[in-house]
Design an enzyme around this catalytic site. Sequence first.
Site, PDB file in Angstrom:
ATOM      1  N   HIS A 112       7.289  82.239  64.056  1.00 48.33           N
ATOM      2  CA  HIS A 112       7.792  80.982  64.611  1.00 48.33           C
ATOM      3  C   HIS A 112       8.938  80.390  63.811  1.00 48.33           C
ATOM      4  O   HIS A 112       9.400  79.298  64.122  1.00 48.33           O
ATOM      5  CB  HIS A 112       6.675  79.935  64.674  1.00 48.33           C
ATOM      6  CG  HIS A 112       5.571  80.277  65.619  1.00 48.33           C
ATOM      7  ND1 HIS A 112       5.498  79.779  66.898  1.00 48.33           N
ATOM      8  CD2 HIS A 112       4.502  81.089  65.476  1.00 48.33           C
ATOM      9  CE1 HIS A 112       4.414  80.250  67.492  1.00 48.33           C
ATOM     10  NE2 HIS A 112       3.787  81.058  66.648  1.00 48.33           N
ATOM     11  N   LYS A 161      11.653  65.103  67.099  1.00 47.14           N
ATOM     12  CA  LYS A 161      11.206  66.374  66.517  1.00 47.14           C
ATOM     13  C   LYS A 161      10.945  66.139  65.039  1.00 47.14           C
ATOM     14  O   LYS A 161      11.299  65.079  64.516  1.00 47.14           O
ATOM     15  CB  LYS A 161      12.278  67.452  66.711  1.00 47.14           C
ATOM     16  CG  LYS A 161      13.683  66.956  66.324  1.00 47.14           C
ATOM     17  CD  LYS A 161      14.769  67.959  66.659  1.00 47.14           C
ATOM     18  CE  LYS A 161      15.193  67.975  68.100  1.00 47.14           C
ATOM     19  NZ  LYS A 161      14.746  69.136  68.846  1.00 47.14           N
ATOM     20  N   ARG A 162      10.350  67.104  64.347  1.00 52.95           N
ATOM     21  CA  ARG A 162      10.201  66.968  62.902  1.00 52.95           C
ATOM     22  C   ARG A 162      11.546  66.724  62.232  1.00 52.95           C
ATOM     23  O   ARG A 162      12.579  67.173  62.725  1.00 52.95           O
ATOM     24  CB  ARG A 162       9.571  68.244  62.310  1.00 52.95           C
ATOM     25  CG  ARG A 162       8.089  68.350  62.492  1.00 52.95           C
ATOM     26  CD  ARG A 162       7.319  67.196  61.901  1.00 52.95           C
ATOM     27  NE  ARG A 162       7.392  67.126  60.446  1.00 52.95           N
ATOM     28  CZ  ARG A 162       6.536  67.701  59.609  1.00 52.95           C
ATOM     29  NH1 ARG A 162       5.523  68.403  60.071  1.00 52.95           N
ATOM     30  NH2 ARG A 162       6.670  67.589  58.306  1.00 52.95           N
ATOM     31  N   LYS A 216      17.749  70.686  61.778  1.00 53.67           N
ATOM     32  CA  LYS A 216      17.732  70.068  63.112  1.00 53.67           C
ATOM     33  C   LYS A 216      18.856  69.041  63.263  1.00 53.67           C
ATOM     34  O   LYS A 216      19.125  68.556  64.351  1.00 53.67           O
ATOM     35  CB  LYS A 216      16.374  69.419  63.375  1.00 53.67           C
ATOM     36  CG  LYS A 216      15.228  70.454  63.467  1.00 53.67           C
ATOM     37  CD  LYS A 216      13.885  69.773  63.681  1.00 53.67           C
ATOM     38  CE  LYS A 216      12.696  70.707  63.547  1.00 53.67           C
ATOM     39  NZ  LYS A 216      12.412  71.486  64.768  1.00 53.67           N
ATOM     40  N   THR A 256      10.586  73.388  71.797  1.00 57.50           N
ATOM     41  CA  THR A 256       9.798  73.202  73.022  1.00 57.50           C
ATOM     42  C   THR A 256       9.996  71.785  73.551  1.00 57.50           C
ATOM     43  O   THR A 256       9.806  71.538  74.738  1.00 57.50           O
ATOM     44  CB  THR A 256       8.297  73.452  72.765  1.00 57.50           C
ATOM     45  OG1 THR A 256       7.916  72.774  71.565  1.00 57.50           O
ATOM     46  CG2 THR A 256       8.005  74.924  72.640  1.00 57.50           C
ATOM     47  N   LYS A 273      10.377  70.061  77.477  1.00 54.62           N
ATOM     48  CA  LYS A 273       9.673  68.879  77.999  1.00 54.62           C
ATOM     49  C   LYS A 273      10.667  67.879  78.571  1.00 54.62           C
ATOM     50  O   LYS A 273      10.457  67.312  79.649  1.00 54.62           O
ATOM     51  CB  LYS A 273       8.846  68.218  76.885  1.00 54.62           C
ATOM     52  CG  LYS A 273       7.702  69.092  76.399  1.00 54.62           C
ATOM     53  CD  LYS A 273       7.181  68.674  75.021  1.00 54.62           C
ATOM     54  CE  LYS A 273       6.408  69.839  74.391  1.00 54.62           C
ATOM     55  NZ  LYS A 273       6.199  69.696  72.951  1.00 54.62           N
TER      56      LYS A 273
HETATM   57  C1  26Q Z   1       4.591  77.549  55.177  1.00 56.98           C
HETATM   58  C2  26Q Z   1       4.147  78.034  53.962  1.00 56.98           C
HETATM   59  C3  26Q Z   1       2.837  77.873  53.589  1.00 56.98           C
HETATM   60  C4  26Q Z   1       1.996  77.223  54.445  1.00 56.98           C
HETATM   61  C5  26Q Z   1       2.434  76.720  55.652  1.00 56.98           C
HETATM   62  C6  26Q Z   1       3.748  76.868  56.023  1.00 56.98           C
HETATM   63  C7  26Q Z   1       4.204  76.383  57.350  1.00 56.98           C
HETATM   64  C8  26Q Z   1       3.530  75.417  58.073  1.00 56.98           C
HETATM   65  C9  26Q Z   1       3.966  75.035  59.343  1.00 56.98           C
HETATM   66  C10 26Q Z   1       5.317  76.976  57.931  1.00 56.98           C
HETATM   67  C11 26Q Z   1       5.749  76.591  59.197  1.00 56.98           C
HETATM   68  C12 26Q Z   1       5.070  75.632  59.925  1.00 56.98           C
HETATM   69  C13 26Q Z   1       5.470  75.243  61.288  1.00 56.98           C
HETATM   70  C14 26Q Z   1       6.391  75.918  62.003  1.00 56.98           C
HETATM   71  C15 26Q Z   1       6.794  75.507  63.352  1.00 56.98           C
HETATM   72  O1  26Q Z   1       6.266  74.562  63.920  1.00 56.98           O
HETATM   73  N1  26Q Z   1       7.764  76.223  63.945  1.00 56.98           N
HETATM   74  C16 26Q Z   1       8.235  75.898  65.279  1.00 56.98           C
HETATM   75  O2  26Q Z   1       7.483  76.668  66.204  1.00 56.98           O
HETATM   76  C17 26Q Z   1       7.793  76.311  67.532  1.00 56.98           C
HETATM   77  C18 26Q Z   1       6.846  77.059  68.450  1.00 56.98           C
HETATM   78  O3  26Q Z   1       7.134  78.414  68.445  1.00 56.98           O
HETATM   79  C19 26Q Z   1       9.256  76.598  67.834  1.00 56.98           C
HETATM   80  O4  26Q Z   1       9.550  76.148  69.134  1.00 56.98           O
HETATM   81  C20 26Q Z   1      10.154  75.885  66.827  1.00 56.98           C
HETATM   82  O5  26Q Z   1      11.495  76.287  67.021  1.00 56.98           O
HETATM   83  C21 26Q Z   1       9.717  76.223  65.415  1.00 56.98           C
HETATM   84  O6  26Q Z   1      10.461  75.463  64.477  1.00 56.98           O
END
Ligand code: 26Q
Length: 817
Positions: free
Chosen positions: A364, A552-553, A558, A660, A664
């Site tokens: 992701h 968004k975050r 971004k 996503t 929406k």
């Molecule tokens: C990293 C290292 C250790 C522990 C956790 C993490 C961690 C936690 C959360 C790394 C990434 C996330 C979240 C990622 C995320 O939300 N990515 C988004 O995923 C969406 C669904 O596929 C995409 O639409 C977005 O583009 C993408 O940013």
Amino acid sequence: MLMKKTTEVDKKKVAEVRERIEKRVRSEFGVTAKSAVLPQIYEAAALCVRDEVMDAFAAERERSQKSGDKCLIYLCAEFLIGRAFSNNLVNLGLYDTYAAALAEMGYDLGEIEEQEADAGLGNGGLGRLAACFLDSLSTLEMPAMGCGIRYEYGFFRQDIKDGCQVESPDAWLEGRDVWSAERADRVFEVKFGGQVEELWSEDGKLKVEQHNTRTVLAEAWDMPIVGYGSKLPATLRLWRARSPQQIDLARFSRGDYENYSEERDFLEAISKVLYPEDSHPRGQQLRLCQFYFLVSATVQSIIDAHKRHYGDLHSLPDKIAIQINDTHPALAIPELIRILIDEEEFTWEEAVDIAQRTFNYTNHTVMPEALEKWDAETMRRFLPRVFRIIETIDARLRDSIWQSHPGDNDLVSRLAIIQGGQVRMANLCVLMSGHVNGVSQLHGQILRTTLFRDFYTAYPERFLGITNGVTQRRWLGVANPGLRQLVDETIGEGFMKDWRKIAELEPYAQDAAFRKKFDAVKAANKKSFAEWMASSRGIEVNPDTIIDAQAKRLHEYKRQLMKAIHILALYDDIVDGRLTDFPPTTFVFAAKAAPGYRRAKDIIRLINAISTLIASDERTRDLIPVVFLPNYDVTAAQHLVAAADISEQISTAGKEASGTGNMKFMLNGAITLGTMDGANVEIAERVGEDNIFIFGATVDELDRINAEGSYNPRAIVDANPRLAHALGHLIDGSLPTSDGSRFEDLYYSLRPDNGWGDQFFVLHDFAAYDERFFDVMKAYQDRDRWLTSAVINTAKAGYFSSDRSIEDYNEHVWHLR
Ligand code: 26Q
């Protein structure tokens, strides 16, 4: 199951529901409905809905379990489900019935649903995608279970104080969670630490034992996920950590309760809190324990169920597909191998073969700092047996590369799982999965050509791109009942269940009478958004302005910062009299920053300072108000997407895996102003260039600039006085802050006095953004043209339904019934 027409609510059923709610109020709380308070009415009504769910599905669930049909396990550390009450009512076809019953009792369904906690067990896109996917799996009646962690505290609550983000815990379980039920018959032991002992028996077999481990109990909490008109709900199983220690009275009377509660606290801390960040090193060990806890409990429960139903584990890959979401649950792979070898007496080769046929991996994110790596020694200490299995996988991989590419040390070090004292979880996933996918076509391509290039050379058939989607039930049906009704009236019902159906709306884009109705729905949504902002956030929004939203975050890639600087340029334009005849526009930002991500928090502080600056100047306050919507969650998103006119999707090309939110907003008739990134590319393909506003450098262009090393952000600023002046606000003291502080760090991150800056090409794309922004404003004022585009956006959104994504996964990866 056929949905009732919204207009013909069955009077008998309404009376029956009302009676049941009233009875429930009495039996749960010992008060009559007349004297009950709102939370009691909510709880009683929600319990009645739950009864309908449980009742309707018990038989079909048992049938499905016995049928021998293949089942999907969606393994994910996050599920951002939001509220369930209205969503369940919509999916059961009971929304109008309950609304009428509550109205008879003197309540508005909207105020009742405000009583429910927003279940925020996720950070953002990845977690919300998991929730949309469960809704689709259930609607499509595919046997599926989501497995995650029942965090006691979800994603933090955000307040803005003196312009800054302030976090507080989200105790979502303080109210009653009516939707989940504990499964006392599904408790597993998860073991940490200790030593591994290898014993060779006389017949030459290896027996591995673990000693001196610390054990925590994993307790299953199951929540039915109700699909639309579906007979087979999916299950969301969330694991909660519990200490196995019984209160030891002897120890207590000896006064030794300190050690006791320390151990207990450590064990129960495992499911205590969702980590809101990906870059902060503190507490990392606990995170590793969380992930292992999730996967160990899940794999044990899969094996337990499979043995009960089929007796023999060789058939596991025929009956189960496991989707690993990002690398967070990657330890499920060595955990399955561990159990097969240590407890079920499989050989290494058999165990690996079963794992490779069972697991698939979705990536992701390509941001290097978000790629999960663990310190090898930490992993060895907490998970000694699992670590040894990873070492064996790594050693065998190195051998085989050495055989096929003798002497190619570079290749070995790129592909290896353990390298430089770190365990690279993504490499483990790619090596051990049947399929590896990106979440948009562009992202899939970037995985093949960049991130997993060497793996792609070795296993090209493994890689694919499956574009994300969002559920039209929540994101249109619940979020925008007005538009849903207009769609149903115009093309007939059916879109809630059939994503292709919405395409029939396209010809109506040319129909002036229809456009007028579409416009009226948007206007009404803006009004209710303004009301909701006032009542829930105490923030005033003028519903007669254009609503331009970036939600968004908060991440540098971004580029909320680009939007903020652009607003400063508009401010200067207005104050200097360069910009007249500008349509009043409200800029809505909604974003949470990771608590340890300083620059992201600074961008929030900047946005709030700009908001104050504009509000305090009468030349600008009505023309370009800036609103920061605090505590963005699923509920807030539902209100915002229905009201927005413009959807800002302006990430640096190549960085947003899919997005996503873009889908929406599009579904609700907002028009995208965005870069050629993630799924924006596919949105552009579908709506056509007249119905989207694309700007900025492409991935190829940025690759070239990076390869040449030719980027000079300073030169860009110095050549553009308007941009230079807008940027100047960051350091010249013109922005009001509570303590008089400025924004030097943000300024110099973009325009360093020397050396390299602006990693995300904010300044590079600024001029292109500015030009496109004014195209959008011009287009908006041509009402016919705008509304035609808006309708086309809604009509083309069918492809971005999560039902389509799930169909694609099923066809290419899972092969469920
Ligand atoms: C990293 C290292 C250790 C522990 C956790 C993490 C961690 C936690 C959360 C790394 C990434 C996330 C979240 C990622 C995320 O939300 N990515 C988004 O995923 C969406 C669904 O596929 C995409 O639409 C977005 O583009 C993408 O940013």
